[in-house]
Design an enzyme around this catalytic site. Structure first.
Site, PDB file in Angstrom:
ATOM      1  N   ASN A   8      -9.383   0.923  -3.240  1.00  0.00           N
ATOM      2  CA  ASN A   8      -8.780   1.255  -4.456  1.00  0.00           C
ATOM      3  C   ASN A   8      -8.897  -0.391  -5.253  1.00  0.00           C
ATOM      4  O   ASN A   8      -7.964  -1.037  -4.885  1.00  0.00           O
ATOM      5  CB  ASN A   8      -7.575   1.865  -4.280  1.00  0.00           C
ATOM      6  CG  ASN A   8      -6.835   2.169  -5.807  1.00  0.00           C
ATOM      7  OD1 ASN A   8      -7.322   1.938  -6.650  1.00  0.00           O
ATOM      8  ND2 ASN A   8      -5.625   2.162  -5.893  1.00  0.00           N
ATOM      9  N   TRP A   9      -9.790  -0.314  -6.294  1.00  0.00           N
ATOM     10  CA  TRP A   9     -10.063  -1.456  -6.833  1.00  0.00           C
ATOM     11  C   TRP A   9      -9.115  -1.783  -8.125  1.00  0.00           C
ATOM     12  O   TRP A   9      -9.097  -2.663  -8.679  1.00  0.00           O
ATOM     13  CB  TRP A   9     -11.467  -1.853  -7.279  1.00  0.00           C
ATOM     14  CG  TRP A   9     -12.320  -2.069  -6.091  1.00  0.00           C
ATOM     15  CD1 TRP A   9     -12.011  -2.083  -4.723  1.00  0.00           C
ATOM     16  CD2 TRP A   9     -13.986  -2.011  -6.164  1.00  0.00           C
ATOM     17  NE1 TRP A   9     -13.213  -2.236  -3.914  1.00  0.00           N
ATOM     18  CE2 TRP A   9     -14.325  -2.159  -4.901  1.00  0.00           C
ATOM     19  CE3 TRP A   9     -14.653  -2.185  -7.270  1.00  0.00           C
ATOM     20  CZ2 TRP A   9     -15.516  -2.396  -4.529  1.00  0.00           C
ATOM     21  CZ3 TRP A   9     -15.956  -2.260  -7.014  1.00  0.00           C
ATOM     22  CH2 TRP A   9     -16.555  -2.725  -5.867  1.00  0.00           C
ATOM     23  N   HIS A  98      -1.698   8.495  -7.584  1.00  0.00           N
ATOM     24  CA  HIS A  98      -1.638   7.240  -6.868  1.00  0.00           C
ATOM     25  C   HIS A  98      -0.087   6.798  -7.459  1.00  0.00           C
ATOM     26  O   HIS A  98       0.456   7.211  -8.753  1.00  0.00           O
ATOM     27  CB  HIS A  98      -2.427   6.248  -7.411  1.00  0.00           C
ATOM     28  CG  HIS A  98      -2.323   4.929  -6.670  1.00  0.00           C
ATOM     29  ND1 HIS A  98      -1.344   4.012  -7.120  1.00  0.00           N
ATOM     30  CD2 HIS A  98      -2.944   4.292  -5.517  1.00  0.00           C
ATOM     31  CE1 HIS A  98      -1.358   2.858  -6.235  1.00  0.00           C
ATOM     32  NE2 HIS A  98      -2.383   3.188  -5.178  1.00  0.00           N
ATOM     33  N   GLU A 170       1.328   6.864   1.363  1.00  0.00           N
ATOM     34  CA  GLU A 170       1.544   5.723   0.744  1.00  0.00           C
ATOM     35  C   GLU A 170       3.184   5.441   0.141  1.00  0.00           C
ATOM     36  O   GLU A 170       3.499   5.746  -0.627  1.00  0.00           O
ATOM     37  CB  GLU A 170       0.758   5.138  -0.337  1.00  0.00           C
ATOM     38  CG  GLU A 170      -0.710   5.303   0.012  1.00  0.00           C
ATOM     39  CD  GLU A 170      -1.502   4.531  -1.147  1.00  0.00           C
ATOM     40  OE1 GLU A 170      -2.305   3.464  -0.681  1.00  0.00           O
ATOM     41  OE2 GLU A 170      -1.211   4.581  -2.245  1.00  0.00           O
ATOM     42  N   GLY A 176       1.331  -3.309  -2.326  1.00  0.00           N
ATOM     43  CA  GLY A 176       1.026  -4.513  -2.851  1.00  0.00           C
ATOM     44  C   GLY A 176       2.086  -5.743  -2.491  1.00  0.00           C
ATOM     45  O   GLY A 176       1.945  -6.656  -2.902  1.00  0.00           O
TER      46      GLY A 176
HETATM   47  C1  PEP Z   1      -2.895   0.974  -3.034  1.00  0.00           C
HETATM   48  O1  PEP Z   1      -2.689   0.449  -4.116  1.00  0.00           O
HETATM   49  O2  PEP Z   1      -3.158   2.332  -2.741  1.00  0.00           O
HETATM   50  C2  PEP Z   1      -2.602   0.147  -1.896  1.00  0.00           C
HETATM   51  C3  PEP Z   1      -2.400   0.734  -0.569  1.00  0.00           C
HETATM   52  O3  PEP Z   1      -2.540  -1.247  -2.150  1.00  0.00           O
HETATM   53  P1  PEP Z   1      -2.236  -2.515  -1.081  1.00  0.00           P
HETATM   54  O4  PEP Z   1      -3.122  -2.029   0.070  1.00  0.00           O
HETATM   55  O5  PEP Z   1      -2.509  -3.553  -1.879  1.00  0.00           O
HETATM   56  O6  PEP Z   1      -0.792  -2.146  -0.609  1.00  0.00           O
END
Ligand code: PEP
Length: 259
Positions: A8-9, A98, A170, A176
Protein backbone atom coordinates in the site's frame (compact mmCIF):
# COMPACT_ATOMS: atom_id res chain seq x y z
CA UNK A 1 -3.30 -21.90 -2.01
CA UNK A 2 -2.34 -18.36 -2.89
CA UNK A 3 -0.24 -16.36 -0.45
CA UNK A 4 -0.44 -12.58 -0.75
CA UNK A 5 2.03 -9.73 -0.46
CA UNK A 6 0.24 -6.43 -0.96
CA UNK A 7 2.01 -3.07 -0.96
CA UNK A 8 0.00 0.00 0.00
CA UNK A 9 1.87 3.05 -1.29
CA UNK A 10 -0.67 5.45 0.26
CA UNK A 11 -0.14 9.10 -0.82
CA UNK A 12 3.64 8.84 -0.50
CA UNK A 13 4.74 9.13 -4.15
CA UNK A 14 4.01 11.28 -7.16
CA UNK A 15 3.28 9.82 -10.59
CA UNK A 16 6.86 9.52 -11.83
CA UNK A 17 8.10 8.16 -8.49
CA UNK A 18 5.33 5.56 -8.57
CA UNK A 19 6.17 4.54 -12.11
CA UNK A 20 9.86 4.21 -11.19
CA UNK A 21 9.06 2.10 -8.12
CA UNK A 22 6.73 -0.17 -10.10
CA UNK A 23 9.44 -0.71 -12.70
CA UNK A 24 12.00 -1.46 -10.01
CA UNK A 25 9.72 -3.96 -8.24
CA UNK A 26 9.11 -5.67 -11.59
CA UNK A 27 12.83 -5.71 -12.39
CA UNK A 28 13.75 -7.23 -9.02
CA UNK A 29 10.91 -9.72 -8.79
CA UNK A 30 9.96 -10.71 -12.36
CA UNK A 31 12.58 -13.42 -12.93
CA UNK A 32 11.75 -15.22 -9.68
CA UNK A 33 8.04 -14.51 -9.60
CA UNK A 34 7.34 -16.22 -12.91
CA UNK A 35 8.11 -19.63 -11.42
CA UNK A 36 6.01 -18.97 -8.28
CA UNK A 37 2.35 -18.92 -9.28
CA UNK A 38 1.14 -19.40 -5.67
CA UNK A 39 2.40 -15.99 -4.60
CA UNK A 40 0.32 -12.96 -5.51
CA UNK A 41 2.44 -9.83 -5.34
CA UNK A 42 0.28 -6.72 -5.58
CA UNK A 43 1.13 -3.02 -5.63
CA UNK A 44 -1.44 -0.35 -4.77
CA UNK A 45 -0.28 3.05 -6.04
CA UNK A 46 -2.37 6.21 -5.75
CA UNK A 47 -5.13 6.52 -8.36
CA UNK A 48 -3.35 9.05 -10.52
CA UNK A 49 -0.39 6.67 -10.97
CA UNK A 50 -2.43 3.57 -11.87
CA UNK A 51 -2.17 4.01 -15.62
CA UNK A 52 1.64 4.24 -15.68
CA UNK A 53 2.01 1.43 -13.13
CA UNK A 54 -0.35 -0.76 -15.18
CA UNK A 55 2.02 -0.39 -18.13
CA UNK A 56 4.98 -1.29 -15.92
CA UNK A 57 3.44 -4.51 -14.57
CA UNK A 58 1.70 -5.68 -17.76
CA UNK A 59 2.53 -9.34 -18.43
CA UNK A 60 4.64 -9.50 -15.25
CA UNK A 61 4.00 -11.45 -12.03
CA UNK A 62 2.96 -8.27 -10.22
CA UNK A 63 -0.71 -7.31 -9.97
CA UNK A 64 -2.27 -3.90 -9.55
CA UNK A 65 -4.66 -2.66 -6.87
CA UNK A 66 -6.51 0.54 -6.04
CA UNK A 67 -6.42 2.14 -2.58
CA UNK A 68 -10.11 2.98 -2.52
CA UNK A 69 -13.22 2.96 -4.71
CA UNK A 70 -16.75 4.36 -4.88
CA UNK A 71 -19.71 1.97 -5.02
CA UNK A 72 -21.45 3.27 -8.15
CA UNK A 73 -20.24 2.67 -11.71
CA UNK A 74 -20.91 6.22 -12.91
CA UNK A 75 -22.58 9.45 -11.87
CA UNK A 76 -22.32 12.77 -10.07
CA UNK A 77 -19.85 11.71 -7.36
CA UNK A 78 -17.17 14.39 -7.37
CA UNK A 79 -13.66 13.21 -6.64
CA UNK A 80 -14.51 9.52 -6.62
CA UNK A 81 -13.33 6.64 -8.80
CA UNK A 82 -15.62 3.82 -9.91
CA UNK A 83 -14.91 0.09 -9.81
CA UNK A 84 -15.49 0.05 -13.56
CA UNK A 85 -12.68 2.56 -14.08
CA UNK A 86 -10.37 0.64 -11.74
CA UNK A 87 -11.00 -2.50 -13.78
CA UNK A 88 -10.37 -0.66 -17.05
CA UNK A 89 -7.09 0.62 -15.60
CA UNK A 90 -6.01 -2.97 -14.88
CA UNK A 91 -6.78 -3.35 -11.18
CA UNK A 92 -7.53 -6.86 -9.95
CA UNK A 93 -7.49 -5.80 -6.28
CA UNK A 94 -8.63 -2.83 -4.21
CA UNK A 95 -8.18 -1.89 -0.55
CA UNK A 96 -11.35 -0.85 1.28
CA UNK A 97 -11.88 0.43 4.80
CA UNK A 98 -8.24 1.20 5.50
CA UNK A 99 -7.93 2.61 9.01
CA UNK A 100 -6.55 5.90 7.66
CA UNK A 101 -9.76 6.35 5.66
CA UNK A 102 -11.87 5.34 8.65
CA UNK A 103 -9.97 7.83 10.83
CA UNK A 104 -9.50 10.83 8.52
CA UNK A 105 -12.38 10.52 6.06
CA UNK A 106 -15.18 9.07 8.13
CA UNK A 107 -15.38 5.80 6.21
CA UNK A 108 -18.07 3.68 7.88
CA UNK A 109 -18.73 -0.05 7.93
CA UNK A 110 -21.77 0.56 5.72
CA UNK A 111 -19.57 2.27 3.10
CA UNK A 112 -17.07 -0.58 3.30
CA UNK A 113 -19.89 -3.02 2.64
CA UNK A 114 -21.15 -1.09 -0.43
CA UNK A 115 -17.61 -0.85 -1.80
CA UNK A 116 -17.03 -4.57 -1.24
CA UNK A 117 -20.20 -5.49 -3.15
CA UNK A 118 -19.33 -3.08 -5.99
CA UNK A 119 -15.80 -4.48 -6.36
CA UNK A 120 -17.02 -8.07 -6.49
CA UNK A 121 -19.50 -7.09 -9.23
CA UNK A 122 -16.48 -6.10 -11.31
CA UNK A 123 -14.40 -9.11 -10.36
CA UNK A 124 -11.95 -7.02 -8.36
CA UNK A 125 -10.79 -8.70 -5.16
CA UNK A 126 -11.58 -6.46 -2.18
CA UNK A 127 -8.92 -6.22 0.53
CA UNK A 128 -11.15 -5.39 3.48
CA UNK A 129 -9.23 -3.80 6.35
CA UNK A 130 -10.42 -4.36 9.91
CA UNK A 131 -8.76 -3.72 13.24
CA UNK A 132 -9.17 -2.18 16.65
CA UNK A 133 -7.73 1.00 18.15
CA UNK A 134 -5.53 0.85 21.26
CA UNK A 135 -8.40 2.26 23.34
CA UNK A 136 -10.69 -0.51 22.15
CA UNK A 137 -8.05 -3.16 22.87
CA UNK A 138 -7.33 -1.75 26.33
CA UNK A 139 -11.04 -1.70 27.13
CA UNK A 140 -11.30 -5.42 26.30
CA UNK A 141 -13.34 -4.73 23.18
CA UNK A 142 -10.79 -5.94 20.58
CA UNK A 143 -12.67 -9.05 19.53
CA UNK A 144 -16.14 -7.47 19.51
CA UNK A 145 -14.94 -4.54 17.38
CA UNK A 146 -13.25 -6.74 14.79
CA UNK A 147 -16.13 -9.22 14.60
CA UNK A 148 -18.59 -6.34 14.11
CA UNK A 149 -16.43 -4.84 11.33
CA UNK A 150 -16.23 -8.17 9.50
CA UNK A 151 -19.96 -8.81 9.88
CA UNK A 152 -20.85 -5.36 8.57
CA UNK A 153 -18.39 -5.47 5.67
CA UNK A 154 -19.69 -8.83 4.51
CA UNK A 155 -23.43 -8.28 4.91
CA UNK A 156 -25.06 -9.74 1.80
CA UNK A 157 -21.69 -10.70 0.33
CA UNK A 158 -21.31 -14.10 -1.28
CA UNK A 159 -18.38 -14.51 -3.66
CA UNK A 160 -19.18 -16.78 -6.63
CA UNK A 161 -17.52 -17.77 -9.92
CA UNK A 162 -14.03 -16.33 -9.99
CA UNK A 163 -14.69 -13.78 -7.21
CA UNK A 164 -12.41 -13.79 -4.18
CA UNK A 165 -12.06 -11.67 -1.09
CA UNK A 166 -9.30 -10.84 1.36
CA UNK A 167 -9.72 -9.64 4.93
CA UNK A 168 -6.69 -7.79 6.29
CA UNK A 169 -6.40 -7.73 10.07
CA UNK A 170 -4.60 -4.48 10.84
CA UNK A 171 -4.50 -3.37 14.48
CA UNK A 172 -4.87 0.38 14.01
CA UNK A 173 -2.45 1.30 16.77
CA UNK A 174 0.35 -0.62 15.07
CA UNK A 175 0.19 0.84 11.55
CA UNK A 176 3.23 2.95 10.72
CA UNK A 177 4.87 2.43 14.13
CA UNK A 178 7.48 -0.12 13.06
CA UNK A 179 6.38 -2.33 16.00
CA UNK A 180 4.24 -5.24 14.87
CA UNK A 181 2.16 -7.44 17.17
CA UNK A 182 3.52 -10.95 17.72
CA UNK A 183 2.66 -13.63 15.14
CA UNK A 184 0.72 -15.44 17.91
CA UNK A 185 -1.37 -12.35 18.66
CA UNK A 186 -2.08 -11.86 14.94
CA UNK A 187 -2.94 -15.55 14.50
CA UNK A 188 -5.43 -15.40 17.38
CA UNK A 189 -7.26 -12.60 15.59
CA UNK A 190 -7.10 -14.44 12.28
CA UNK A 191 -8.80 -17.42 13.92
CA UNK A 192 -11.49 -15.12 15.25
CA UNK A 193 -12.04 -13.65 11.78
CA UNK A 194 -12.02 -17.11 10.22
CA UNK A 195 -14.70 -18.22 12.68
CA UNK A 196 -16.80 -15.19 11.72
CA UNK A 197 -16.40 -15.97 8.01
CA UNK A 198 -17.57 -19.53 8.68
CA UNK A 199 -20.65 -18.22 10.47
CA UNK A 200 -21.52 -16.05 7.46
CA UNK A 201 -20.48 -18.15 4.46
CA UNK A 202 -20.41 -21.81 3.52
CA UNK A 203 -17.21 -23.74 4.21
CA UNK A 204 -16.37 -24.18 0.53
CA UNK A 205 -16.64 -20.42 -0.07
CA UNK A 206 -14.43 -19.68 2.92
CA UNK A 207 -11.85 -22.28 1.95
CA UNK A 208 -11.75 -21.59 -1.80
CA UNK A 209 -12.39 -17.86 -2.02
CA UNK A 210 -11.39 -16.12 1.20
CA UNK A 211 -7.98 -15.31 2.64
CA UNK A 212 -7.05 -13.49 5.85
CA UNK A 213 -3.79 -11.53 5.92
CA UNK A 214 -1.97 -9.45 8.52
CA UNK A 215 -0.96 -5.80 8.23
CA UNK A 216 0.88 -3.51 10.62
CA UNK A 217 4.65 -2.86 10.63
CA UNK A 218 5.49 -5.93 8.54
CA UNK A 219 8.99 -5.94 7.05
CA UNK A 220 11.51 -8.37 5.59
CA UNK A 221 12.68 -9.32 9.09
CA UNK A 222 9.37 -10.28 10.67
CA UNK A 223 7.35 -11.49 7.63
CA UNK A 224 8.44 -15.15 7.83
CA UNK A 225 7.25 -15.32 11.45
CA UNK A 226 3.74 -14.25 10.43
CA UNK A 227 3.63 -16.58 7.43
CA UNK A 228 4.72 -19.50 9.63
CA UNK A 229 1.24 -19.31 11.18
CA UNK A 230 -1.09 -21.53 9.11
CA UNK A 231 -4.01 -19.16 9.31
CA UNK A 232 -2.06 -16.10 8.07
CA UNK A 233 -2.17 -16.09 4.28
CA UNK A 234 -0.09 -13.02 3.57
CA UNK A 235 0.66 -9.43 4.47
CA UNK A 236 -0.53 -5.92 3.72
CA UNK A 237 2.52 -3.68 3.86
CA UNK A 238 2.83 0.10 4.06
CA UNK A 239 6.29 1.54 4.78
CA UNK A 240 8.38 -1.45 3.66
CA UNK A 241 6.57 -1.60 0.31
CA UNK A 242 8.25 1.68 -0.69
CA UNK A 243 11.70 0.06 -0.53
CA UNK A 244 12.03 -2.06 -3.68
CA UNK A 245 14.87 -4.31 -2.46
CA UNK A 246 13.06 -5.06 0.76
CA UNK A 247 9.72 -5.58 -0.98
CA UNK A 248 11.31 -7.99 -3.50
CA UNK A 249 12.90 -9.89 -0.59
CA UNK A 250 9.46 -10.05 1.04
CA UNK A 251 7.99 -11.37 -2.22
CA UNK A 252 10.51 -14.19 -2.12
CA UNK A 253 9.65 -15.01 1.51
CA UNK A 254 5.95 -14.97 0.57
CA UNK A 255 6.51 -17.29 -2.39
CA UNK A 256 8.50 -19.71 -0.24
CA UNK A 257 5.87 -19.89 2.51
CA UNK A 258 4.21 -23.29 2.58
CA UNK A 259 0.43 -22.90 2.62
C1 PEP B 1 -0.84 -0.12 6.22
O1 PEP B 1 -0.90 1.08 6.07
O2 PEP B 1 -1.76 -0.85 5.80
C2 PEP B 1 0.31 -0.67 6.90
C3 PEP B 1 0.26 -1.91 7.28
O3 PEP B 1 1.36 0.19 7.14
P1 PEP B 1 2.80 -0.18 7.80
O4 PEP B 1 3.25 -1.46 7.15
O5 PEP B 1 3.67 0.96 7.45
O6 PEP B 1 2.56 -0.36 9.25
Amino acid sequence: MTTYLIGNWKMQLNESESEALAKEVVRLWAGQGEGKPDAAVVICPSHMALEECAKAVKGMPVALGGQDVFWEDKGAFTGEISPKTLKELGCDYCIVGHSERRQHLGETDEMVNKKTLALLRHNITPIICVGETMEERSAGRRDAVVIAQVRAALAGVKPVGSQKLIVAYEPRWVIGTGKAVSPEDAAEMHHLILGTLHEMLSSDIVEDRCAIIYGGAVDAKNLAGFLAMDVIRGALVGGASLKPQEFAAMAEITADAKK
